[in-house]
Scaffold this motif. Sequence first.
Motif: not given
Length: 336
Positions: A126-152
């Motif tokens: 992701g990338r954030s930029v700010w000036e004085d009292d305001i900030m903008f951020s963007t982020e890209l998540q890439v991954g998997a849901v399900g068994r591939a998440s290894m949550a179990h």
Amino acid sequence: MTILAREKSTNKTRCLQFFARLIALPLQMRYIPTIAATAAFSAVFTCSVFADTFSVADEDDYWGRWSDKYYTNHTRLAYTLGGDNGEEGAYFFTFGQEMYSPKDHVAPAAPPNDHPYAGFIYVSAGRSVWEDDIMFSTELQVGAVGRASMAHGIQRDFHHLIGEETLNGWDSQVPNQPGINLLGEVRTRFVLAGEMESGWGSDLICRGFAELGTVRTMLSAGAQLRFGYNLPKNFGYTPMRQSTAVAIQSKVDSIYAFWDFEGDAMIYDVTLGGELLRHFDTDIQPYPFAFQSSIGIEIIYGHWTLTVYQSFRTKDFSEADHTFSAWGGVKISFSF
């Protein structure tokens, strides 16, 4: 060009090339665990020369009114590169995992009208930029849901370690699918009393958040009221699912309390409604709106920051057995 400058340039190039290759990889499920592990270690060792802040954050309903029900755990490791509050921007990279489970831990599958088992593992940039009292951020998540998440497996091994019961229904979890989410956020700060980083004071941080993807699609609006000593010139810390992972360093020691509140409009949530790309009926009715509130404290001392908070959220689906759910969160950061 000096040797140090060439080394930094080479490391920066390698870092950017790594994440470009990661995003371009075909999201075949059998490769997801390898992608996640490679991303975590490569981000640490390849990009560490530029890292300004490393943080570990965790939310868990063990610190709420119950354990392992609905939204049960979220762990995230993050590097923020260039997050000094004297600068005007930062890059950040994360590795995280979310877990969800029903209230019935004994049944071999999540009962009808109960929250399904689900996990989500991801890396992000992701990338954030700010000036004085305001900030903008963007982020890209890439991954998997399900068994591939290894949550179990991770939950099972951790429960064995601490002597807790294991949950029986993970074989019925939301099936494998790619998890690709684009996050956008804006925050603005209003000083209410005193001065920033100088004695006692208070401020109000308002924010808007949007997420679009195969895991969640939602809109969120909220605000955070802070009061304390030497309030940092950052933009507060919010619960993990409704914010980007950027961390802005403070130049002074500080201690303050905060109250955070928000409203969410949920358009789609794979952990409640099942797969977007294939049919998976969860037999529950998600609510389109939910409200969340958190209270906490943050302490900044030298290079270290400790944030501790308690969150409360209204029902995410009509069949939930309480009017609200609760969990606790903790974040530890070290600034280089």
